[in-house]
Design a protein around this motif. Structure first.
Motif, PDB file in Angstrom:
ATOM      1  N   VAL A  81       0.691  -1.190  -0.036  1.00 53.31           N
ATOM      2  CA  VAL A  81       0.080  -0.154   0.136  1.00 53.31           C
ATOM      3  C   VAL A  81       0.964   1.182   0.068  1.00 53.31           C
ATOM      4  O   VAL A  81       1.827   1.401   0.778  1.00 53.31           O
ATOM      5  CB  VAL A  81      -0.692   0.050   1.057  1.00 53.31           C
ATOM      6  CG1 VAL A  81      -1.639   1.257   1.277  1.00 53.31           C
ATOM      7  CG2 VAL A  81      -1.909  -1.298   1.521  1.00 53.31           C
ATOM      8  N   ASP A  92      -4.955   4.124   5.520  1.00 53.35           N
ATOM      9  CA  ASP A  92      -5.221   3.205   4.374  1.00 53.35           C
ATOM     10  C   ASP A  92      -4.710   1.895   4.880  1.00 53.35           C
ATOM     11  O   ASP A  92      -5.527   1.040   4.405  1.00 53.35           O
ATOM     12  CB  ASP A  92      -4.247   3.486   2.954  1.00 53.35           C
ATOM     13  CG  ASP A  92      -4.710   5.068   2.668  1.00 53.35           C
ATOM     14  OD1 ASP A  92      -5.803   5.394   2.896  1.00 53.35           O
ATOM     15  OD2 ASP A  92      -3.916   5.696   1.865  1.00 53.35           O
ATOM     16  N   ARG A  96      -7.551  -1.328   5.063  1.00 53.11           N
ATOM     17  CA  ARG A  96      -7.406  -2.223   3.957  1.00 53.11           C
ATOM     18  C   ARG A  96      -7.460  -3.812   4.727  1.00 53.11           C
ATOM     19  O   ARG A  96      -8.250  -4.622   4.479  1.00 53.11           O
ATOM     20  CB  ARG A  96      -6.234  -2.396   3.175  1.00 53.11           C
ATOM     21  CG  ARG A  96      -6.193  -3.393   2.367  1.00 53.11           C
ATOM     22  CD  ARG A  96      -4.807  -3.476   1.643  1.00 53.11           C
ATOM     23  NE  ARG A  96      -5.182  -2.816   0.384  1.00 53.11           N
ATOM     24  CZ  ARG A  96      -4.395  -2.668  -0.701  1.00 53.11           C
ATOM     25  NH1 ARG A  96      -3.201  -3.413  -0.493  1.00 53.11           N
ATOM     26  NH2 ARG A  96      -4.607  -1.962  -1.805  1.00 53.11           N
ATOM     27  N   GLU A 100     -10.075  -6.590   4.739  1.00 57.45           N
ATOM     28  CA  GLU A 100      -9.760  -8.233   4.654  1.00 57.45           C
ATOM     29  C   GLU A 100     -10.256  -8.853   5.887  1.00 57.45           C
ATOM     30  O   GLU A 100     -10.934 -10.157   5.559  1.00 57.45           O
ATOM     31  CB  GLU A 100      -8.306  -8.306   4.739  1.00 57.45           C
ATOM     32  CG  GLU A 100      -7.712  -7.845   3.275  1.00 57.45           C
ATOM     33  CD  GLU A 100      -6.060  -7.898   3.352  1.00 57.45           C
ATOM     34  OE1 GLU A 100      -5.549  -8.357   4.201  1.00 57.45           O
ATOM     35  OE2 GLU A 100      -5.730  -7.426   2.424  1.00 57.45           O
TER      36      GLU A 100
END
Length: 136
Positions: A81, A92, A96, A100
């Motif tokens: 990322v 971020d 993420r 997940e």
């Protein structure tokens, strides 16, 4: 120097850089132009590099980093990322990983539903045949 950061699905970074900082299990280190050939395994860490007096960042989840030809730095990683500042990158990455985790929970619930359906089918068949001892 040329930096390439690659995941199994795409090329995340492919650009000329001035310097790089990374971290492996032995600690953090820097790479400058003319660095000797080098190979290391990266753990979950932040890689930073400088481009035209601006720092860029990338969070990597495990991987391998090589330096070859004194000017080529390549990182192959499972996941990466990128970001222009650490605060944004932090958010971020958290987003993420949360996404997940949510996907994994949904998959786990679906797998449990399938298992329960299979168990109900076996119980139903056992009841119809009257042969409950054959499954013990």
């Amino acid at each position: 120097m040329r930096l390439s950061i690659i995941t199994p699905l795409s090329v995340i970074v492919d650009e000329d850089i001035e310097s790089l900082r990374a971290e492996d299990d032995s600690g953090s280190f820097g790479i400058l132009p003319g660095h000797a050939p080098f190979l290391t395994a990266l753990s979950i860490s932040i890689v930073s590099w400088r481009v035209a007096d601006k720092d860029r960042f990338c969070a990597v989840r495990n991987g391998v980093m090589t330096v070859s030809g004194r000017t080529n730095v390549a990182i192959a990683t499972r996941e990466a990322v990128t970001g222009d500042d650490l605060a944004t990158l932090d958010q971020d990455v958290l987003h993420r990983f949360q996404s997940e985790a949510d996907e994994e929970r949904v998959e786990h619930v679906e797998a449990m539903r399938l298992q329960m359906h299979a168990i109900r089918q076996m119980i139903s068949r056992l009841g119809a045949t009257g042969n409950k001892e054959s499954f013990r």
